[in-house]
Structures are given as structure tokens and as C-alpha cells.
Motif scaffolding. Structure first.
Motif, short mmCIF file in Angstrom:
data_model
loop_
_atom_site.label_atom_id
_atom_site.label_comp_id
_atom_site.label_asym_id
_atom_site.label_seq_id
_atom_site.Cartn_x
_atom_site.Cartn_y
_atom_site.Cartn_z
N PHE A 173 0.83 -1.20 0.00
CA PHE A 173 0.00 0.00 0.00
C PHE A 173 0.86 1.25 0.00
N LEU A 174 1.96 1.24 0.74
CA LEU A 174 2.87 2.38 0.76
C LEU A 174 3.47 2.62 -0.62
N PHE A 175 3.83 1.56 -1.32
CA PHE A 175 4.39 1.69 -2.67
C PHE A 175 3.35 2.30 -3.62
N VAL A 176 2.12 1.77 -3.57
CA VAL A 176 1.07 2.26 -4.48
C VAL A 176 0.73 3.71 -4.20
N ILE A 177 0.59 4.07 -2.93
CA ILE A 177 0.21 5.44 -2.60
C ILE A 177 1.34 6.41 -2.94
N SER A 178 2.60 5.98 -2.83
CA SER A 178 3.72 6.85 -3.20
C SER A 178 3.73 7.11 -4.71
N ILE A 179 3.50 6.05 -5.49
CA ILE A 179 3.43 6.21 -6.94
C ILE A 179 2.28 7.12 -7.33
N ASP A 180 1.13 6.92 -6.69
CA ASP A 180 -0.04 7.76 -7.01
C ASP A 180 0.20 9.22 -6.67
N LEU A 181 0.85 9.47 -5.54
CA LEU A 181 1.14 10.85 -5.16
C LEU A 181 2.05 11.52 -6.19
N ILE A 182 3.10 10.81 -6.58
CA ILE A 182 4.04 11.40 -7.53
C ILE A 182 3.37 11.62 -8.88
N VAL A 183 2.63 10.62 -9.36
CA VAL A 183 1.99 10.72 -10.68
C VAL A 183 0.91 11.79 -10.68
N THR A 184 0.16 11.92 -9.59
CA THR A 184 -0.97 12.84 -9.55
C THR A 184 -0.53 14.30 -9.43
N TYR A 185 0.51 14.55 -8.61
CA TYR A 185 0.84 15.94 -8.29
C TYR A 185 2.00 16.51 -9.09
N LEU A 186 2.77 15.69 -9.76
CA LEU A 186 3.84 16.25 -10.59
C LEU A 186 3.31 17.18 -11.68
N PRO A 187 2.22 16.82 -12.39
CA PRO A 187 1.74 17.74 -13.44
C PRO A 187 1.23 19.08 -12.93
N VAL A 188 0.81 19.16 -11.65
CA VAL A 188 0.22 20.41 -11.15
C VAL A 188 1.20 21.19 -10.29
N LEU A 189 2.43 20.70 -10.14
CA LEU A 189 3.39 21.42 -9.31
C LEU A 189 3.74 22.79 -9.91
N GLU A 190 3.78 22.89 -11.22
CA GLU A 190 4.08 24.17 -11.84
C GLU A 190 2.97 25.18 -11.56
N GLN A 191 1.72 24.74 -11.56
CA GLN A 191 0.62 25.64 -11.22
C GLN A 191 0.70 26.07 -9.75
N ILE A 192 1.04 25.13 -8.89
CA ILE A 192 1.20 25.47 -7.46
C ILE A 192 2.33 26.46 -7.28
N ARG A 193 3.41 26.25 -8.01
CA ARG A 193 4.55 27.17 -7.92
C ARG A 193 4.15 28.57 -8.38
N ALA A 194 3.38 28.66 -9.47
CA ALA A 194 2.95 29.96 -9.96
C ALA A 194 2.01 30.64 -8.96
N THR A 195 1.13 29.87 -8.33
CA THR A 195 0.22 30.44 -7.33
C THR A 195 0.99 30.98 -6.13
N ILE A 196 1.98 30.21 -5.66
CA ILE A 196 2.79 30.66 -4.53
C ILE A 196 3.54 31.95 -4.89
N LYS A 197 4.06 31.99 -6.09
CA LYS A 197 4.79 33.19 -6.52
C LYS A 197 3.86 34.41 -6.56
N GLU A 198 2.64 34.23 -7.03
CA GLU A 198 1.69 35.35 -7.07
C GLU A 198 1.36 35.85 -5.67
N TRP A 199 1.17 34.91 -4.74
CA TRP A 199 0.87 35.34 -3.37
C TRP A 199 2.04 36.09 -2.73
N PHE A 200 3.24 35.59 -2.92
CA PHE A 200 4.39 36.28 -2.35
C PHE A 200 4.62 37.63 -3.01
N ASP A 201 4.39 37.70 -4.30
CA ASP A 201 4.52 38.99 -4.99
C ASP A 201 3.47 39.97 -4.48
N PHE A 202 2.26 39.48 -4.21
CA PHE A 202 1.20 40.36 -3.69
C PHE A 202 1.50 40.81 -2.28
#
Length: 288
Positions: A180-209
Motif C-alpha cells: 500500500f505504501l508503494f502504491v500510494i507513493s506512486i499515485d502521489l508522484i503521478v498525480t501531483y507532478l503535473p500540477v506542481l508548476e501551477q502550485i509554484r505559480a500560485t505561490i509566486k503570485e501570493w508572495f509577490d502580492f
């Protein structure tokens, strides 16, 4: 399952099931929505899937991800396909070996159960018999473990013992947790890697504001995220190993009559019972 015929049929079924699973998986019949379903729902139920397909593509990377998710299942199926014929061959050899030596004993003891007959056949080679023999030998004169890992892992970290074996319940529980630990680790990496750039952009906007700056440096989150997931998985694996050592120590204490560290019988809540059972899977709460 302790007879030759059931083991033979179980082996044939396991091989057939493994082969069919491989063929079915090769057809790539996954849970992706069809084209008709996508246009029927206007793509509302596949928004996250679009992001993943855009990030990973539809080539070899996507196939690799699907294979990684199926690694635990195929490991279990491969283990069964190998272990069942091993049991079958061992049972056949044991049957022909003890056919003459134990025939008189079996005929004179018709009331013996199947487990008793099996125990007589290999009792002197069992882990339990080795444990009893070691009780009469001083600790410094006991033979060292024959396991390969015992020559690699230092004794101060973990001491392998040939006269102790974890129960099937403990092995199944901790194997399930690791898978279960192996499956959930793979799912976390696969699910959130594509949206990390959006999260990074959101964080940058908040800090800039907040700081009223237009060039606040926010590093790439891909490497820190993967390292965090891997470190968390490694920490959990280390904790599971420590718990196994504790369970073995507690069981060896119980064998010699020391139950000071074993939870005594008492009324427990459902949540505490379930969490405590995972923490100490070596003994039931109904036992003292």
C-alpha cells in the motif's frame, strides 16, 4: 491444501490466472474514459486526466506508469506461481520418503489428525524444535544464522535467528502495508507532478502580492516534492522494521513467561483496538 491433488489444481489455476492477467493487461483496458464519454460529459469528469496526459504524453512514459502501479500485484501472483509448485514437489517427495517409514505408525494411529501426521514427518527439522534445542545451549555457543542477510547486516542493527519465524498473520499484515505504501507513493508522484508548476505559480503570485515585488524567487518544486515522498516512505519502512523487532522481542518474552510488555485484557474502544492491532500484530487483545 496440504494434499497433493489440491496443490496440483491450485498450481494449474495460479499459472492460468497469471497468464490471463498478463494477456489482459497487454490489451491496455484501463479506466480511461472513451472518446464518446468524453464528449458526452463535455470533459468535466476528465479534467485531471487531461492535465496528466498533457504532462506525461501517451507514449512509453504512460505505459511505464501503468506498469509501476501493477508491480505489487504481479509480485504477489508470481510468488504464488512459484511457491505452490514448490509445496507440491516437497509434498510428493515427503510422501514417497515417508511412505514406508511411517506407514506402520499411521495404520496404528488412525485417530491422528492431518496436522499431527505432518508434524511427526518433519518435527525435528522445524523452527520450533530448533528453538527448544537452543534453550539448552548458552547464547554465546549457539550457531549463527544461516541467512544471507545475517552476514551483511550487523548484529547491533538486527540479529537474525533461525529458531524464530514470524506468523503468517504478521507477514501478511506488514506485506500489505508495504505494498500500500508503494502504491500510494506512486499515485502521489503521478498525480501531483503535473500540477506542481501551477502550485509554484500560485505561490509566486501570493508572495509577490504580499511583498509587493514582481520577481520573488520560487524554486522548482519537482525535486523537493519527490524527495519528500521518498523520505516519508523510507521513514515509514524504518518504523515498520523497528515494530517487527519489538514484536519479536515481545513474543520471545511471552515464550519464557514474561508478559510485562503485553497489553492485558481490558475494555477498549473500536478505534484504539484497530490502531493497537496494527501496532502490535503479534498477539490478540483477547489474550493475556
Amino acid at each position: 491444501m496440504d494434499q497433493i491433488l489440491p496443490l496440483l489444481f491450485a498450481t494449474l489455476y495460479a499459472w492460468l490466472d497469471f497468464s490471463v492477467s498478463i494477456v489482459y493487461q497487454s490489451l491496455c483496458k484501463n479506466s480511461y474514459p472513451t472518446r464518446d464519454k468524453f464528449f458526452k460529459t463535455n470533459g468535466t469528469d476528465a479534467a485531471g486526466l487531461q492535465i496528466q496526459l498533457f504532462f506525461y504524453g501517451t507514449g512509453s512514459t504512460l505505459v511505464t506508469i501503468e506498469l509501476c502501479k501493477d508491480i505489487p500485484r504481479y509480485i504477489c501472483m508470481a510468488y504464488i506461481c512459484v511457491k505452490l509448485p514448490v509445496y507440491l514437489i516437497r509434498k510428493i517427495r515427503l510422501f514417497y520418503k515417508n511412505k514406508h517409514s511411517l506407514s506402520s505408525l499411521f495404520h496404528s494411529s488412525d485417530k491422528m489428525t492431518r496436522e499431527e501426521k505432518q508434524l511427526i514427518s518433519y518435527m525435528k527439522y522445524s523452527v520450533e524444535a530448533l528453538y527448544v534445542r537452543n534453550l539448552f545451549i548458552p547464547a554465546k555457543y549457539r550457531p549463527s544464522s544461516r541467512a544471507l542477510l545475517s552476514r551483511i547486516v550487523p548484529t547491533k542493527i538486527y540479529e537474525f535467528r533461525d529458531d524464530f519465524r514470524f506468523s503468517t498473520r504478521i507477514i501478511c499484515l506488514y506485506s500489505s502495508v508495504l505494498m500500500f505504501l508503494f502504491v500510494i507513493s506512486i499515485d502521489l508522484i503521478v498525480t501531483y507532478l503535473p500540477v506542481l508548476e501551477q502550485i509554484r505559480a500560485t505561490i509566486k503570485e501570493w508572495f509577490d502580492f504580499i511583498f509587493l515585488k514582481n520577481a520573488f524567487p520560487v524554486p522548482n518544486l519537482t525535486a523537493p516534492f519527490i524527495c519528500a515522498v521518498l523520505l516519508a516512505a523510507a521513514a515509514i519502512c524504518l518504523q515498520l522494521a523497528i515494530q517487527l523487532v519489538i514484536i519479536r522481542r515481545n513474543l520471545l518474552q511471552v515464550y519464557r513467561g514474561d508478559d510485562t510488555e503485553v497489553p492485558h485484557r481490558k475494555t477498549l474502544q473500536n478505534v484504539s483496538t484497530s490502531t493497537g492491532n496494527v501496532h502490535f500484530a503479534g498477539i490478540s487483545f483477547n489474550e493475556k
